[in-house]
Design a protein around this motif. Structure first.
Motif, mmCIF file in Angstrom:
data_model
loop_
_atom_site.group_PDB
_atom_site.id
_atom_site.type_symbol
_atom_site.label_atom_id
_atom_site.label_comp_id
_atom_site.label_asym_id
_atom_site.label_seq_id
_atom_site.Cartn_x
_atom_site.Cartn_y
_atom_site.Cartn_z
ATOM 1 N N SER A 2 0.824 -1.193 0.000
ATOM 2 C CA SER A 2 0.000 0.000 0.000
ATOM 3 C C SER A 2 0.865 1.252 0.000
ATOM 4 N N SER A 3 0.251 2.365 -0.402
ATOM 5 C CA SER A 3 0.983 3.632 -0.414
ATOM 6 C C SER A 3 1.383 4.036 1.000
ATOM 7 N N ARG A 156 3.902 14.545 -9.951
ATOM 8 C CA ARG A 156 2.570 14.218 -10.458
ATOM 9 C C ARG A 156 2.209 15.054 -11.685
ATOM 10 N N THR A 163 9.746 4.021 -11.656
ATOM 11 C CA THR A 163 10.403 4.307 -10.383
ATOM 12 C C THR A 163 11.916 4.123 -10.485
ATOM 13 N N LEU A 215 7.045 5.340 -5.267
ATOM 14 C CA LEU A 215 5.926 4.403 -5.425
ATOM 15 C C LEU A 215 4.725 4.844 -4.598
ATOM 16 N N ALA A 216 4.971 5.355 -3.390
ATOM 17 C CA ALA A 216 3.874 5.825 -2.545
ATOM 18 C C ALA A 216 3.140 6.989 -3.199
ATOM 19 N N LYS A 218 2.927 7.638 -6.335
ATOM 20 C CA LYS A 218 2.208 7.172 -7.526
ATOM 21 C C LYS A 218 0.901 6.466 -7.159
ATOM 22 N N ARG A 219 0.841 5.907 -5.961
ATOM 23 C CA ARG A 219 -0.313 5.088 -5.578
ATOM 24 C C ARG A 219 -1.275 5.779 -4.617
ATOM 25 N N GLY A 220 -0.827 6.852 -3.961
ATOM 26 C CA GLY A 220 -1.650 7.420 -2.893
ATOM 27 C C GLY A 220 -1.959 8.887 -3.068
#
Length: 270
Positions: A2-3, A156, A163, A215-216, A218-220
């Motif tokens: 998870s983020s 963003r 990554t 990565l966080a 990109k996902r959160g």
């Protein structure tokens, strides 16, 4: 993963950064920044060797990566040399506040809710309590906070990139820093201890932490992740106090408590 987990992993690694910077403060800042960033980029070399496209990014994206990685760490290492390290470290960790409040300015379609503003102000109050104004070294600490907050948000706004490209950012930034060292700083000899600490600093807070943070993001949600960042100064200060020999004062304890409260409130917001 998870983020939230990825962000917390990066935060745990970054908690060691100020301690590394303080222990290695006898080294010229360009040299330390350059060697640590190059060491941190090493894992992505193998990534890029398997996937050639991993490092293919537009010039604007590469420039943003250099701005974030080189600018943040150089200013931080300068601050740790010219201001009390514990207080400079806390000023630097105003970047989560800046990340939260700048999100609506730098990212389209993002707005702040009252709970985000409240958590951000609470975290800011915690950091402000620990600041001893008067040392010019707080200015680069504040500058490093702005650089990291704006870099984190602007990732963003550029075209999506792998990554693994973060390793390219570190490699180029490290090369630029070593060039500046050769031109502007005196040559120094590294001891075996220096080399080991630089390698650990590079692979941890200047390496794996970057990949996890990217990565966080990109996902959160950037606001939620920014508020999680308030946990960083708590852990960082806890490690930095024994390194500097400073006792735990009431003001620092209060600051840590407010920062933790900000993180708890912020992460409970949708």
């Amino acid at each position: 993963m998870s983020s939230t987990f990825l962000a917390l992993l990066a935060i745990a690694l970054w908690a060691t950064l100020a301690s590394f910077g303080t222990v290695l403060s006898h080294l010229p800042p360009f040299l330390l920044t350059g060697l640590a960033l190059i060491a941190g980029s090493v894992p992505s070399w193998f990534w890029a060797a398997r996937e050639r496209a991993a490092w293919r990014v537009p010039p604007r994206t590469l420039a943003l990566g250099i701005y974030g990685l080189f600018g943040f760490h150089f200013l931080l290492f300068i601050a740790l040399r010219h201001a009390p390290p514990v207080e400079a470290n806390l000023v630097n960790y105003l970047w989560p506040l800046l990340m939260v409040v700048l999100a609506p300015v730098l990212l389209p379609g993002v707005s702040l809710r009252a709970v985000h503003v409240g958590a951000a102000l609470l975290g800011f109050a915690g950091a402000a309590i620990a600041i001893l104004w008067g040392a010019w070294g707080f200015l680069p600490a504040l500058g490093s906070a702005f650089v990291w907050a704006s870099y984190s948000l602007w990732t963003r706004r550029v075209p999506p990139f792998p990554t693994a490209a973060v390793g390219l950012f570190g490699l180029v930034s490290g090369g630029l820093s070593l060039t500046c060292h050769a031109l502007l700083e005196p040559a120094v000899a590294l001891s075996a201890r220096d080399a080991l600490l630089i390698a650990l600093c590079g692979l941890g807070p200047l390496g794996a932490a970057f990949f996890a943070w990217d990565l966080a993001l990109k996902r959160g949600d950037a606001r939620r992740i920014g508020i999680l960042g308030y946990l960083t100064p708590r852990g960082s200060t806890a490690l930095l106090l024994p390194v500097t020999g400073r006792p735990l004062s009431g003001s620092i304890a209060l600051a840590a408590g407010l920062i933790l409260a900000a993180a708890v409130i912020g992460t409970r917001a949708r």
